[in-house]
Design a protein around this motif. Structure first.
Motif, short mmCIF file in Angstrom:
data_model
loop_
_atom_site.label_atom_id
_atom_site.label_comp_id
_atom_site.label_asym_id
_atom_site.label_seq_id
_atom_site.Cartn_x
_atom_site.Cartn_y
_atom_site.Cartn_z
N ALA A 155 24.04 11.45 43.74
CA ALA A 155 22.98 12.05 44.56
C ALA A 155 23.37 13.45 45.01
N GLN A 156 24.64 13.65 45.34
CA GLN A 156 25.09 14.97 45.75
C GLN A 156 25.05 15.97 44.60
N ALA A 157 25.12 15.47 43.37
CA ALA A 157 25.11 16.36 42.20
C ALA A 157 23.70 16.77 41.78
N VAL A 158 22.68 16.13 42.36
CA VAL A 158 21.30 16.41 41.94
C VAL A 158 20.91 17.87 42.17
N PRO A 159 21.17 18.48 43.35
CA PRO A 159 20.79 19.90 43.53
C PRO A 159 21.46 20.80 42.49
N LEU A 160 22.73 20.56 42.22
CA LEU A 160 23.43 21.37 41.22
C LEU A 160 22.80 21.18 39.85
N MET A 161 22.43 19.94 39.54
CA MET A 161 21.80 19.65 38.26
C MET A 161 20.48 20.41 38.11
N LEU A 162 19.68 20.44 39.17
CA LEU A 162 18.39 21.13 39.10
C LEU A 162 18.57 22.63 38.94
N ILE A 163 19.54 23.20 39.67
CA ILE A 163 19.77 24.65 39.54
C ILE A 163 20.19 24.99 38.12
N LEU A 164 21.10 24.21 37.56
CA LEU A 164 21.56 24.51 36.20
C LEU A 164 20.44 24.28 35.19
N PHE A 165 19.60 23.27 35.43
CA PHE A 165 18.51 23.01 34.48
C PHE A 165 17.54 24.19 34.42
N PHE A 166 17.18 24.70 35.61
CA PHE A 166 16.16 25.75 35.63
C PHE A 166 16.73 27.14 35.36
N LEU A 167 17.99 27.39 35.73
CA LEU A 167 18.50 28.76 35.66
C LEU A 167 19.58 28.98 34.61
N PHE A 168 20.27 27.94 34.18
CA PHE A 168 21.31 28.16 33.17
C PHE A 168 20.64 28.64 31.88
N TYR A 504 13.27 28.35 26.19
CA TYR A 504 13.81 29.67 26.50
C TYR A 504 12.71 30.59 27.03
N LEU A 505 11.53 30.54 26.38
CA LEU A 505 10.44 31.42 26.80
C LEU A 505 9.92 31.03 28.17
N GLU A 506 9.81 29.71 28.43
CA GLU A 506 9.35 29.26 29.74
C GLU A 506 10.33 29.67 30.82
N GLN A 507 11.62 29.56 30.54
CA GLN A 507 12.61 29.98 31.52
C GLN A 507 12.54 31.48 31.78
N LYS A 508 12.36 32.23 30.70
CA LYS A 508 12.24 33.68 30.86
C LYS A 508 11.04 34.04 31.72
N ALA A 509 9.91 33.36 31.48
CA ALA A 509 8.71 33.63 32.28
C ALA A 509 8.93 33.27 33.74
N LEU A 510 9.63 32.15 33.99
CA LEU A 510 9.90 31.74 35.36
C LEU A 510 10.77 32.77 36.07
N LEU A 511 11.82 33.22 35.40
CA LEU A 511 12.73 34.19 36.03
C LEU A 511 12.02 35.51 36.30
N GLU A 512 11.14 35.92 35.40
CA GLU A 512 10.41 37.17 35.63
C GLU A 512 9.43 37.02 36.78
N VAL A 527 20.84 37.01 37.44
CA VAL A 527 20.69 35.55 37.39
C VAL A 527 22.05 34.88 37.44
N PHE A 528 23.01 35.46 36.72
CA PHE A 528 24.37 34.92 36.74
C PHE A 528 24.94 34.91 38.16
N LEU A 529 24.73 36.01 38.88
CA LEU A 529 25.22 36.08 40.26
C LEU A 529 24.53 35.05 41.14
N VAL A 530 23.21 34.88 40.94
CA VAL A 530 22.46 33.92 41.75
C VAL A 530 22.95 32.50 41.47
N VAL A 531 23.16 32.19 40.19
CA VAL A 531 23.63 30.85 39.84
C VAL A 531 25.01 30.59 40.45
N CYS A 532 25.91 31.59 40.32
CA CYS A 532 27.25 31.42 40.89
C CYS A 532 27.17 31.25 42.41
N GLY A 533 26.32 32.07 43.05
CA GLY A 533 26.18 31.96 44.50
C GLY A 533 25.64 30.60 44.91
#
Length: 642
Positions: A155-168, A504-512, A527-533
């Motif tokens: 359960a504690q890993a879920v937020p990390l999983m979501l961040i990596l799914f959407f931003l990695f 890839y295209l959906e992620q690019k559109a989301l980030l933009e 994005v790399f800095l945001v993910v690391c932060g």
């Protein structure tokens, strides 16, 4: 050891259908020996025996896959390693490595499938493996507490999983060239022979799903075009060697808009409602209106389509080829066709003559037709008169060509099953069908389905309805299991659509949309800095939460002890401020001997929890329960709740 074996078994279970039988037996044998040896104290294989087993496993792997290095070969290698690894477990490090191997096997499930069922099972598998990991690090723990801790970690890993799914960063195409193995097969090939389609009718796998933007067309209009067979060699039909690209997409009336989610089938053709009015991206439409993908469809493909139920006259490509027949063979069918040509004065008239012949001469629609001889069309039309759709389409197309009418066979699917829980159509392999197109100067290529002349139920009720005698078949077994299956399919298909479409295209559109300009290096770097932060923030919160429970639990012990003291004070036994718990217990024993047993037990637990140096949630809970049930009276009587 048993929990490690359990984690390996659970991890490898979804892959059983993709592993050869000898590897499954190999794993079961190795793990079974380990479990029995633990019980009966059998010796472990020596180092040389383990080396010999490794060589045998690799030899078997090479004999099975040879040079066909792919996902299944990698999976086989992992399975052999997982089967042998428990033999050399002797240290804590060995146990950890074996469990990490189990995690890796769990991940490989995503190379095979991304369905909702597999995703849920992966959570179960990770839960079992993590529970085993907790157990080997806390051998004295209990199963319940291990399971609870494992669930908490996940359960504690879920937020990390979501961040990596959407931003990695998502990779275009497949990772390391490993594509998903085709989960299904269309059953079609570039050759159509008697029996090809009949073999598919018992295959209930889903070929594709269709979601219409408006109303679903009638059953008579649900012809899903896949491929066209132009050449006839006397026994089989073939696709032409080279079919040019269509000059322009077909036009017509009654347009229908819809979205297809095509299951992977390992071939290039795409299916569309006849007649397709456009082609999807990364595909090509040919002059016979067949649509082929640039690459084989090895993973689920989604594409939007428009078709015309009343197409206009289109390209005349293939008309001359559609007149050709072998110089010899099937003389009786040629004679029959000559009679059609003499009796009718138009293409429609000749086609109606052919359909009337099939209707009036006792033909039977069956999956088990008798074998055909050297002149298969003659044998079918004048002797057996039993066959499936490919028999009727082949014979009808032969008759039309023999009568001078250009004709060709179209392969695809017919009909589909409406899923009321998802409001879409399910087309299964058992809906595979072939029909005929004849060329008329006024209308162009016109669809004629000779199977409908023999078994009208095939069009309105599907293959199952036609084969059951045309009665009420098809929906008779619509029980709770069927409804559950449709509900699950609706849920699973929605999940896959959401999961697969986040490319890839959906992620690019989301980030933009979030303000990152992905056209330059600055965007990905930010994005790399945001993910690391975000990762550091989550880890920091996790560390704080990990540190907080210990203090909270200590406070909990103190609160319960203070509650215990207040109860005694209310019973006339106040605790002096400078008196320790042991002396306080001695005082109570002297003044109220009837309370000695309960007080000694509570004081013993308090000292153990307070000065042990680490907290034990179960023991702390037990301590507070004891305090809660302790109810001393002023009169000296006690009231302990059982």
């Amino acid at each position: 050891m048993p929990h490690i074996i359990l984690a390996l078994v659970v991890a490898i279970l979804p892959h059983l259908t993709r592993l050869p039988a000898w590897i499954i037996i190999w794993c079961a044998g190795m793990w079974g020996y380990i479990l029995i040896s633990l019980r009966l104290q059998w010796p472990r294989p020596t180092r040389w025996v383990r080396i010999l087993l490794s060589v045998l496993g690799l030899f078997g792997l090479f004999a099975t896959y040879s040079t066909r290095i792919g996902p299944n070969a990698y999976l086989g290698l992992l399975s052999i390693m997982a089967a042998l690894k428990p033999f050399e477990i002797s240290t804590h490090r060995d146990r950890m490595i074996t469990l990490f191997l189990a995690y890796f096997i769990v991940i490989t499930s995503l190379f095979q499938s991304e369905t909702l069922a597999v995703t849920l099972y992966m959570f179960v598998s990770v839960f079992v493996t993590t529970s085993a990991l907790v157990r080997i690090n806390d051998p004295a723990g209990h199963f319940k507490s291990d399971a609870r801790l494992s669930a908490m970690i996940m359960a504690q890993a879920v937020p990390l999983m979501l961040i990596l799914f959407f931003l990695f960063p998502r990779i275009q195409g497949s990772m390391f060239g490993l594509s998903q193995a085709p989960a299904g097969r269309t059953g079609f090939s570039d050759r159509l022979s008697p029996g090809n389609i009949a073999r598919l009718v018992e295959n209930n796998d889903i070929a594709f799903r269709v979601e219409f933007e408006g109303d679903t067309p009638s059953a008579e209009a649900l012809y899903w075009r896949g491929m066209v067979f132009h050449e006839f060699d006397g026994r089989s039909w073939h696709r032409a060697d080279r079919v040019p690209a269509a000059d322009e997409p077909p036009q017509g009336q009654q347009p229908v808009d819809y979205t297809i989610s095509l299951e992977p089938h390992g071939q290039r053709w795409l299916f569309a409602l006849d007649r397709p009015g456009k082609k999807p991206k990364w595909s090509r439409m040919h002059a016979d209106y067949v649509i082929r993908n640039i690459r084989p469809v090895n993973r689920k493909k989604y594409y939007d389509m428009t078709s015309f139920l009343a197409p206009r006259k289109g390209s005349a490509w293939g008309v001359e080829a559609a007149r050709r027949l072998p110089a010899e063979g099937n003389p009786r069918a040629r004679e029959l066709a000559a009679g059609f040509e003499q009796a009718a004065d138009s293409v429609n008239g000749i086609a109606n003559q052919g359909l009337k012949y099939l209707t009036d001469n006792g033909f039977v629609y069956t999956l088990e037709p008798p074998g055909l001889g050297r002149n298969p069309v003659d044998d079918f039309l004048f002797q057996s008169r039993k066959g499936y759709c490919e028999h009727y389409a082949s014979a009808f197309a032969f008759l039309m060509r023999a009568a001078g009418v250009p004709a060709r066979i179209v392969g695809g699917y017919l009909g589909g099953e409406v899923n009321p829980f998802g409001d879409y159509l399910i087309i299964r392999q058992s809906d595979a069908h072939v029909w005929v197109e004849v060329w008329t100067e006024n209308a162009g290529w016109m669809r004629v389905d000779p199977t409908g002349a023999v078994a009208p139920g095939r069009i309105s009720e599907g293959a199952a309805g036609a084969l059951s005698g045309g009665g009420s078949g098809g929906g008779g077994g619509f029980g709770w299991l069927k409804q559950f299956s449709l509900r699950w399919d609706a849920l699973s298909s929605n999940w896959e659509a959401w999961f697969d479409k986040y490319s890839y295209l959906e992620q690019k559109a989301l980030l933009e949309r979030l303000g990152f300009r992905m056209g330059s290096w600055k965007g990905p770097f930010m994005v790399f800095l945001v993910v690391c932060g975000a990762v550091f923030l989550i880890v920091g919160v996790y560390v704080l939460l990990q540190a907080r429970p210990a203090a909270m639990e200590k406070d909990r012990v103190r609160r319960c002890y203070e509650k215990f003291c207040r109860k005694l004070e209310n019973a006339g036994l106040p605790k002096p401020p400078d008196q320790g718990p042991v002396d306080f217990a001695g005082q109570i024993a002297r003044e109220r001997p009837e309370l000695k047993a309960q007080v000694d037990e509570i004081i013993r637990l308090y000292i153990w929890l307070r000065y042990r140096g680490s907290h034990d949630p179960d023991m702390e809970k037990h301590f507070c329960e004891r305090v809660k049930r302790f109810r001393p009276k002023k009169s000296g009587k006690i009231n302990v709740k059982s």
